[in-house]
Motif scaffolding. Structure first.
Motif, PDB file in Angstrom:
ATOM      1  N   ILE A  59      48.133  42.616  40.382  1.00 44.61           N
ATOM      2  CA  ILE A  59      47.336  43.706  40.943  1.00 44.61           C
ATOM      3  C   ILE A  59      46.086  43.981  40.108  1.00 44.61           C
ATOM      4  N   GLN A  60      46.135  43.741  38.813  1.00 50.18           N
ATOM      5  CA  GLN A  60      44.960  43.989  37.977  1.00 50.18           C
ATOM      6  C   GLN A  60      43.779  43.083  38.327  1.00 50.18           C
ATOM      7  N   THR A  61      44.048  41.961  38.989  1.00 45.98           N
ATOM      8  CA  THR A  61      42.930  41.118  39.441  1.00 45.98           C
ATOM      9  C   THR A  61      42.159  41.772  40.577  1.00 45.98           C
ATOM     10  N   TYR A  62      42.699  42.868  41.150  1.00 41.04           N
ATOM     11  CA  TYR A  62      42.034  43.577  42.242  1.00 41.04           C
ATOM     12  C   TYR A  62      40.950  44.527  41.749  1.00 41.04           C
ATOM     13  N   TYR A  63      41.074  45.005  40.510  1.00 41.44           N
ATOM     14  CA  TYR A  63      40.222  46.131  40.119  1.00 41.44           C
ATOM     15  C   TYR A  63      39.795  46.134  38.660  1.00 41.44           C
ATOM     16  N   LYS A  64      40.607  45.605  37.741  1.00 41.43           N
ATOM     17  CA  LYS A  64      40.349  45.743  36.311  1.00 41.43           C
ATOM     18  C   LYS A  64      39.010  45.123  35.965  1.00 41.43           C
ATOM     19  N   GLU A  65      38.130  45.918  35.383  1.00 39.20           N
ATOM     20  CA  GLU A  65      36.731  45.514  35.215  1.00 39.20           C
ATOM     21  C   GLU A  65      36.573  44.189  34.482  1.00 39.20           C
TER      22      GLU A  65
END
Length: 334
Positions: free
Chosen positions: A313-319
């Protein structure tokens, strides 16, 4: 296990385009990346879409274009929109659409998650961007995120208008619906197929529609205790920090008849375009990308790349993760 970083929610109501990601466009400014909401017809169904154009865009120039497939149940204003805007900043024309039966796109009954439709959604985006002013029709590329990654692989196997294929956190929807996450229910496939037949029969007899559980209706104490990391973080992303009212995790239960016999990696040998597959180095879904990558035996150019310090999920938003992914995609497409 990587801890979720603390971050603010992005209320869709505060953005005129309904975007729910960090540093999203709030107005179209001259000589900057711009967003263009459009609609088009796909098999008689009106599709809602956003097209992003790069800085100093001119319809008289020629630009590479990228069609971006959304994660399962997501809408164009979430992760796929973020990637669309960031890639436009690199000089691409990008298109992100709501799937048929989802989001702002039309089609009844709602929330039909059938593989044929998801692949057709991508082909419809190719049709739409093909004639957009300034698009170089010989440089149309594909990017699929999560479940959209699996459907993008299938589309690339069929539709050679896509000259390069990339995925981020590819999710094999068919395999998970059939055998569950990490093959944990492989021994109950036939039992569950019989149950789906009964569900369809019940719909006919009672003139009703039966949907699976909707994550957006879960209570926090349930969502935060889901047994799989991707689903726990998915609850936080879709319900708490990047909520959009058009995004729903539910689908018609009878769709399992189609989903349980769909496998995007079955025909990977038909994919002969250059291929880039990216996944978070701590993601619990890595095995899906790794399997598809191994089966891509025809393409002469392929790479499996792990994004640093990232879960699915962090590939969706984490800068930092998105920045790394965009840089890698830019090199690949160029």
């Amino acid at each position: 296990m990587i801890q979720l970083d603390k971050r603010e929610a992005f209320p869709f109501s505060s953005n005129p385009f309904g975007l729910v990601y960090e540093n999203a466009i709030t107005e179209n400014k001259e000589n900057e990346v711009q967003i263009h909401p459009i609609t088009y017809q796909l098999n008689g169904i009106k599709i809602a879409s956003n097209i992003y154009t790069p800085k100093n865009y001119s319809k008289d120039k020629r630009y590479p274009a990228i069609v971006i497939a959304v994660p399962n149940g997501a809408v164009k204003e979430q992760a796929a929109g973020l990637y669309g805007q960031r890639l436009a900043e690199k000089g691409y024309i990008t298109i992100v659409s709501d799937c048929m039966f989802f989001g702002e796109s039309e089609g009844m009954p709602r929330q039909q998650d059938i593989p044929y439709y998801r692949i057709e959604d991508i082909r419809g985006m190719i049709d739409a961007i093909f004639s957009f002013p300034g698009v170089d029709s010989q440089r149309i590329y594909g990017l699929g995120i999560c479940g959209g990654g699996g459907y993008m692989l299938s589309c690339g196997q069929m539709d050679k208008r896509l000259k390069k294929i990339a995925t981020v956190s590819m999710f094999n929807t068919g395999a998970v619906r059939c055998e569950s996450f990490q093959n944990s229910q492989a021994d109950t496939v036939l039992k569950r197929l019989h149950e789906v037949a009964s569900i369809r029969e019940k719909e006919l007899n009672e003139d009703t529609l039966i949907y699976n559980a909707n994550m957006t209706e879960m209570k926090p104490e349930v969502g935060h205790q889901l047994p799989i990391e991707m689903y726990r973080e998915g609850y936080e992303y879709y319900v708490e920090t990047h909520f959009h009212p058009n995004s729903h995790s539910c689908f018609l239960q009878r769709n399992l008849m189609d989903l349980m016999v769909y496998d995007p990696v079955q025909f990977m040998y038909l994919l002969d375009q250059p291929l880039l597959m990216m996944a978070g180095d701590h993601a619990d879904t890595n095995y899906m990308s790794e399997q598809a990558f191994e089966l891509a035996i025809t393409t002469k150019e392929k790479e499996l790349y792990y994004l640093k310090d990232a879960t699915h999920i962090q590939t969706y938003y984490k800068e930092s993760v998105v920045k790394e992914a965009i840089e890698k995609l830019d090199i690949f497409y160029k």
